[in-house]
Design a protein around this motif. Structure first.
Motif, PDB file in Angstrom:
ATOM      1  N   CYS A   1       0.844  -1.186   0.000  1.00  0.00           N
ATOM      2  CA  CYS A   1       0.000   0.000   0.000  1.00  0.00           C
ATOM      3  C   CYS A   1       0.884   1.242   0.000  1.00  0.00           C
ATOM      4  O   CYS A   1       1.963   1.236   0.594  1.00  0.00           O
ATOM      5  CB  CYS A   1      -0.899   0.001   1.236  1.00  0.00           C
ATOM      6  SG  CYS A   1      -2.015   1.419   1.313  1.00  0.00           S
ATOM      7  N   VAL A   2       0.417   2.295  -0.651  1.00  0.00           N
ATOM      8  CA  VAL A   2       1.082   3.596  -0.643  1.00  0.00           C
ATOM      9  C   VAL A   2       0.230   4.551   0.175  1.00  0.00           C
ATOM     10  O   VAL A   2      -0.987   4.610  -0.007  1.00  0.00           O
ATOM     11  CB  VAL A   2       1.243   4.138  -2.083  1.00  0.00           C
ATOM     12  CG1 VAL A   2       1.656   5.603  -2.071  1.00  0.00           C
ATOM     13  CG2 VAL A   2       2.246   3.305  -2.854  1.00  0.00           C
TER      14      VAL A   2
ATOM     15  N   GLN B   1       0.253   2.984 -10.866  1.00  0.00           N
ATOM     16  CA  GLN B   1       1.151   2.473 -11.903  1.00  0.00           C
ATOM     17  C   GLN B   1       1.869   1.210 -11.442  1.00  0.00           C
ATOM     18  O   GLN B   1       2.129   0.322 -12.235  1.00  0.00           O
ATOM     19  CB  GLN B   1       2.166   3.539 -12.297  1.00  0.00           C
ATOM     20  CG  GLN B   1       1.576   4.641 -13.120  1.00  0.00           C
ATOM     21  CD  GLN B   1       2.615   5.658 -13.571  1.00  0.00           C
ATOM     22  OE1 GLN B   1       3.807   5.527 -13.317  1.00  0.00           O
ATOM     23  NE2 GLN B   1       2.148   6.691 -14.250  1.00  0.00           N
ATOM     24  N   ALA B   2       2.181   1.150 -10.153  1.00  0.00           N
ATOM     25  CA  ALA B   2       2.888  -0.014  -9.628  1.00  0.00           C
ATOM     26  C   ALA B   2       1.950  -1.186  -9.355  1.00  0.00           C
ATOM     27  O   ALA B   2       2.390  -2.329  -9.304  1.00  0.00           O
ATOM     28  CB  ALA B   2       3.628   0.361  -8.341  1.00  0.00           C
ATOM     29  N   GLY B   3       0.659  -0.900  -9.141  1.00  0.00           N
ATOM     30  CA  GLY B   3      -0.293  -1.948  -8.801  1.00  0.00           C
ATOM     31  C   GLY B   3      -0.514  -2.106  -7.314  1.00  0.00           C
ATOM     32  O   GLY B   3      -0.912  -3.175  -6.845  1.00  0.00           O
ATOM     33  N   CYS B   4      -0.279  -1.027  -6.553  1.00  0.00           N
ATOM     34  CA  CYS B   4      -0.461  -1.030  -5.097  1.00  0.00           C
ATOM     35  C   CYS B   4      -1.794  -0.394  -4.712  1.00  0.00           C
ATOM     36  O   CYS B   4      -2.336   0.423  -5.449  1.00  0.00           O
ATOM     37  CB  CYS B   4       0.634  -0.206  -4.416  1.00  0.00           C
ATOM     38  SG  CYS B   4       2.315  -0.769  -4.673  1.00  0.00           S
ATOM     39  N   MET B   5      -2.273  -0.723  -3.536  1.00  0.00           N
ATOM     40  CA  MET B   5      -3.386  -0.016  -2.929  1.00  0.00           C
ATOM     41  C   MET B   5      -2.914   1.400  -2.606  1.00  0.00           C
ATOM     42  O   MET B   5      -1.714   1.621  -2.408  1.00  0.00           O
ATOM     43  CB  MET B   5      -3.806  -0.736  -1.642  1.00  0.00           C
ATOM     44  CG  MET B   5      -4.939  -0.064  -0.895  1.00  0.00           C
ATOM     45  SD  MET B   5      -5.281  -0.884   0.684  1.00  0.00           S
ATOM     46  CE  MET B   5      -5.984  -2.402   0.081  1.00  0.00           C
ATOM     47  N   SER B   6      -3.846   2.361  -2.509  1.00  0.00           N
ATOM     48  CA  SER B   6      -3.445   3.740  -2.214  1.00  0.00           C
ATOM     49  C   SER B   6      -4.352   4.390  -1.182  1.00  0.00           C
ATOM     50  O   SER B   6      -5.572   4.188  -1.201  1.00  0.00           O
ATOM     51  CB  SER B   6      -3.451   4.576  -3.491  1.00  0.00           C
ATOM     52  OG  SER B   6      -4.747   4.593  -4.058  1.00  0.00           O
TER      53      SER B   6
ATOM     54  N   ILE C   1      -7.928   6.141  -5.610  1.00  0.00           N
ATOM     55  CA  ILE C   1      -7.674   6.319  -4.175  1.00  0.00           C
ATOM     56  C   ILE C   1      -8.561   5.299  -3.481  1.00  0.00           C
ATOM     57  O   ILE C   1      -9.786   5.354  -3.590  1.00  0.00           O
ATOM     58  CB  ILE C   1      -8.006   7.749  -3.698  1.00  0.00           C
ATOM     59  CG1 ILE C   1      -7.128   8.777  -4.412  1.00  0.00           C
ATOM     60  CG2 ILE C   1      -7.844   7.845  -2.179  1.00  0.00           C
ATOM     61  CD1 ILE C   1      -7.492  10.227  -4.104  1.00  0.00           C
ATOM     62  N   ASP C   2      -7.941   4.345  -2.780  1.00  0.00           N
ATOM     63  CA  ASP C   2      -8.710   3.291  -2.125  1.00  0.00           C
ATOM     64  C   ASP C   2      -9.317   3.728  -0.802  1.00  0.00           C
ATOM     65  O   ASP C   2     -10.333   3.180  -0.379  1.00  0.00           O
ATOM     66  CB  ASP C   2      -7.822   2.056  -1.914  1.00  0.00           C
ATOM     67  CG  ASP C   2      -7.442   1.423  -3.244  1.00  0.00           C
ATOM     68  OD1 ASP C   2      -8.353   0.960  -3.951  1.00  0.00           O
ATOM     69  OD2 ASP C   2      -6.245   1.432  -3.583  1.00  0.00           O
TER      70      ASP C   2
ATOM     71  N   TRP D   1      -6.758   1.985   9.698  1.00  0.00           N
ATOM     72  CA  TRP D   1      -7.669   1.418   8.712  1.00  0.00           C
ATOM     73  C   TRP D   1      -7.036   0.172   8.062  1.00  0.00           C
ATOM     74  O   TRP D   1      -7.709  -0.845   7.889  1.00  0.00           O
ATOM     75  CB  TRP D   1      -8.005   2.461   7.643  1.00  0.00           C
ATOM     76  CG  TRP D   1      -8.990   2.003   6.622  1.00  0.00           C
ATOM     77  CD1 TRP D   1     -10.351   1.935   6.747  1.00  0.00           C
ATOM     78  CD2 TRP D   1      -8.687   1.540   5.299  1.00  0.00           C
ATOM     79  NE1 TRP D   1     -10.912   1.473   5.589  1.00  0.00           N
ATOM     80  CE2 TRP D   1      -9.917   1.218   4.672  1.00  0.00           C
ATOM     81  CE3 TRP D   1      -7.511   1.374   4.582  1.00  0.00           C
ATOM     82  CZ2 TRP D   1      -9.994   0.740   3.376  1.00  0.00           C
ATOM     83  CZ3 TRP D   1      -7.581   0.895   3.279  1.00  0.00           C
ATOM     84  CH2 TRP D   1      -8.816   0.579   2.692  1.00  0.00           C
ATOM     85  N   LEU D   2      -5.770   0.269   7.743  1.00  0.00           N
ATOM     86  CA  LEU D   2      -5.078  -0.861   7.106  1.00  0.00           C
ATOM     87  C   LEU D   2      -4.928  -2.058   8.032  1.00  0.00           C
ATOM     88  O   LEU D   2      -5.115  -3.198   7.608  1.00  0.00           O
ATOM     89  CB  LEU D   2      -3.677  -0.430   6.665  1.00  0.00           C
ATOM     90  CG  LEU D   2      -3.507   0.117   5.284  1.00  0.00           C
ATOM     91  CD1 LEU D   2      -2.066   0.547   5.068  1.00  0.00           C
ATOM     92  CD2 LEU D   2      -3.938  -0.860   4.228  1.00  0.00           C
TER      93      LEU D   2
END
Length: 172
Positions: free
Chosen positions: A111-112, A125-130, A154-155, A167-168
């Motif tokens: 995640c970012v 672009q990387a395929g991460c959660m945000s 934006i997740d 939250w994470l």
């Protein structure tokens, strides 16, 4: 979630402006929250654009020393100016991709968290959660995001980094 990529300025602390090592401070409670997340087995990687390095205002070593001092498991710094068109400068995903190679991570396991749309774009672009935080430039970024026709994903929108990390780690 195996790893979280954390923007520095406006996300971990400071303001919406670049603050150089020695002047930068974490927001209250952040150090403790970062440690809690790491106890759960999640790795923390800082990824930050710092064009002041190219301008001679600071060194890459000073940023790395500071961020490792905050307890990061890894530190990725883009020292380039926007005109350099490098692959590491956000909104490009180069720092995330390098960290994933270095630590054998899949972007889908990461995640970012950041306060700017370029952080969200790099995540996508990387395929991460945000997760966008509303500290630093976050409120202005959210306002800008709502007006865009083509928006980066934006997740989750969090009040601050502690809210984002809660939250994470608490099952969303």
């Amino acid at each position: 979630m195996k790893a979280i990529f954390l923007d520095r300025d406006g996300t971990l602390g400071g303001s919406d402006q670049i603050e150089y090592p020695g002047d930068f401070g974490l927001y209250p409670g952040v150090q403790e929250k970062l440690q809690e997340v790491q106890v759960e087995g999640i790795k923390l990687y800082s990824f930050t654009n710092q064009p002041g390095i190219a301008e001679g205002r600071a060194t890459i070593e000073s940023f790395r020393e500071e961020l490792y001092g905050f307890g990061m498991d890894g530190v990725y710094v883009c020292p380039h100016l926007p005109v350099d068109h490098c692959n590491c400068r956000k909104p490009k995903a180069g720092m995330i991709e390098l960290a994933c190679r270095d630590h054998e991570l899949l972007p889908s396991e990461c995640c970012v968290i950041g306060d700017r749309l370029k952080d969200m774009t790099a995540a996508g672009q990387a395929g991460c959660m945000s997760i966008l935080v509303q500290t630093g430039a976050g409120k202005a970024s959210l306002k800008e995001w709502k007006q865009l026709d083509k928006r980066p994903t934006i997740d989750f929108i969090a009040e601050d980094i502690i809210h984002a990390l809660n939250w994470l780690t608490q099952g969303k």
